[in-house]
Design a protein around this motif. Structure first.
Motif, mmCIF file in Angstrom:
data_model
loop_
_atom_site.group_PDB
_atom_site.id
_atom_site.type_symbol
_atom_site.label_atom_id
_atom_site.label_comp_id
_atom_site.label_asym_id
_atom_site.label_seq_id
_atom_site.Cartn_x
_atom_site.Cartn_y
_atom_site.Cartn_z
ATOM 1 N N VAL A 4 18.239 29.547 -4.689
ATOM 2 C CA VAL A 4 19.096 30.741 -4.701
ATOM 3 C C VAL A 4 18.242 32.009 -4.760
ATOM 4 N N PHE A 14 26.518 29.501 -7.084
ATOM 5 C CA PHE A 14 25.557 28.902 -8.008
ATOM 6 C C PHE A 14 26.055 28.989 -9.445
ATOM 7 N N ALA A 72 17.985 24.234 -7.644
ATOM 8 C CA ALA A 72 19.012 25.112 -7.090
ATOM 9 C C ALA A 72 18.712 26.574 -7.403
ATOM 10 N N LEU A 73 18.240 26.844 -8.614
ATOM 11 C CA LEU A 73 17.888 28.214 -8.993
ATOM 12 C C LEU A 73 16.776 28.759 -8.100
ATOM 13 N N SER A 115 21.158 32.105 0.435
ATOM 14 C CA SER A 115 21.210 31.565 -0.918
ATOM 15 C C SER A 115 22.311 30.527 -1.051
ATOM 16 N N LEU A 159 21.678 26.402 -0.816
ATOM 17 C CA LEU A 159 22.129 25.788 -2.065
ATOM 18 C C LEU A 159 23.012 24.574 -1.797
ATOM 19 N N THR A 167 33.785 30.394 -9.200
ATOM 20 C CA THR A 167 33.212 30.885 -7.943
ATOM 21 C C THR A 167 34.065 32.000 -7.350
#
Length: 423
Positions: free
Chosen positions: A92, A55, A88-89, A227, A231, A15
């Motif tokens: 985002v 993500f 989650a995708l 996003s 998330l 990240t």
């Protein structure tokens, strides 16, 4: 525990690395809005694509975990993990589109409900509640409650995303507490087989927040945007929901401890008490004004803390403190007699309230000093430009002053103006 730390570390490193890369790309190609909205606290255009880095860090941590033998039980049924990452995708993508082009609230809500529906489709839903031991929730009711809970948590987290480091810090504290709970409960239930999806999600979220905070701390170089906020809200809700049905709290907690048996329900609410409170107040405020509950304004709790006189840094710390007191207090019911936990919560809330309201006490003193100033002398110097009652909250040029009856009043007024200037 070592493998959870490893998963969190991978999420943190990926990240942070991707946050720096995305930050440089965003700055080079100006992938952000150049306008500053009225409700924004920052004063210069700032990239909002931090959620993309989070993500990708989360996905990488899940993939590495899937290759670890200790997590084999979690990935034996990959449908749930795939559903969580798929949802989650979607979130985002919706968040990025909203950060770049400002989607309408109905489109965002529809996407959130689709994401929640994907979780339910693969069995990530509320299955049991601890009433009368363990009560199985009917499938239709579980579906409805899960969708409502997921959408509620996502929006509650998104609503407090208004100060640098606020969401990342609050989610970090909340997930540390929830990870401790899920880890201990599962360890008591299954002894050595304590690897479960809820704990893994919490550990990875902890890592993602740690990795993002360096670029999001005040003054923020990059925001997580919708996003990121949506998330982490989605994953927190999925973690809390997945506890039901995977962890037998009835066998992990003594039957004499009634309140701890409700921790699976109460703890997610406790760790999100501040976001949920802000969300509830915002919805009520907007509906009463005849507006959409998802319309934007500058009356969130973090805005009010700044208006009260808190600095940006102090306002963020206050949110952290409220979250920690309530979350840790509810967790303490597992370890200490109930009255100790209650005492901790009461004392902690009292201290937090005192710190939160402290600027008002100082402001009242300044207002009293202004009121003691000579109104006639004030008007003679400034005409009707300044009202003595409101002078303490007015931005004044450096070469202007408000006369006061004595040095103490003058010092109080000047101190208030200097404090406002520093903010």
């Amino acid at each position: 525990m070592t493998y959870y730390v490893l998963a969190a570390g991978i999420a943190a490193v990926i990240t942070l690395t991707l946050s720096v890369i995305i930050l440089k790309i965003s700055q080079r190609y100006q992938l952000y809005s150049s306008s500053i909205r009225d409700r924004d606290v920052h004063t210069s255009p700032t990239p909002r694509l931090g959620g993309v880095a989070m993500f990708l860090g989360i996905v990488t941590a899940f993939w590495v975990s899937s290759q670890t033998a200790q997590f084999s039980l979690i990935f034996a049924d990959p449908g749930r993990v795939v559903a969580i990452l798929g949802a989650a995708l979607i979130i985002v993508l919706i968040g990025v589109a909203d950060d770049l082009w400002d989607l309408d609230w109905m489109t965002k809500l529809a996407g959130q409900m689709i994401a929640a529906g994907i979780l339910v489709w693969q069995g990530v839903q509320l299955l049991t509640i601890p009433i009368g031991g363990v009560t199985v929730v009917p499938p239709v009711l579980g579906l409805i409650l899960t969708v409502v809970a997921v959408v509620l948590v996502m929006n509650a987290v998104n609503f407090i995303d208004g100060l640098d480091g606020l969401v990342a810090g609050v989610v970090l504290i909340a997930n540390i507490v929830f990870f401790i709970y899920s880890f201990i409960i599962t360890d008591r239930t299954y002894q050595s087989e304590f690897f479960n999806l809820a704990s893994l999600i919490s550990a990875i979220l902890i890592g993602a927040c740690i990795g993002f905070l360096p670029v999001n701390w005040h003054p923020a170089k990059m925001f997580m945007g919708d996003s990121g906020a949506l998330l982490v809200g989605l994953l927190m809700a999925a973690s809390a929901v997945s506890v039901t049905g995977q962890v037998d709290t009835g066998s992990a907690i003594s039957g004499r401890q009634l309140l701890p048996a409700f921790i699976p329900i109460l703890l997610p609410l406790a760790v999100l008490v501040v976001p949920l409170l802000d969300f509830g107040l915002a919805v009520f405020r907007r509906l009463r004004a005849g507006k959409s509950p998802f319309s934007a304004d500058r009356k969130h709790l973090h805005h009010r803390l700044l208006d009260m006189g808190h600095s940006h840094f102090h306002a963020v710390l206050i949110f952290y403190a409220w979250t920690a007191v309530v979350a840790v207090g509810f967790l303490m019911f597992l370890f200490v007699p109930p009255w100790w936990a209650v005492a901790f919560i009461v004392v902690g809330l009292f201290i937090c309230s005192w710190i939160t309201l402290a600027p008002l006490t100082g402001r009242k003193a300044v207002e009293a000093a202004v009121q003691r100033a000579s109104a006639s002398q004030t008007l003679e110097t400034h005409g009707n430009r300044y009202d003595p009652l409101d002078a303490a909250s007015i931005d004044m040029p450096d070469d202007e002053h408000i006369p006061a009856e004595n040095a103490a009043d003058q010092a109080a007024i000047l101190a208030a103006l200097a404090r406002k200037e520093r903010q």
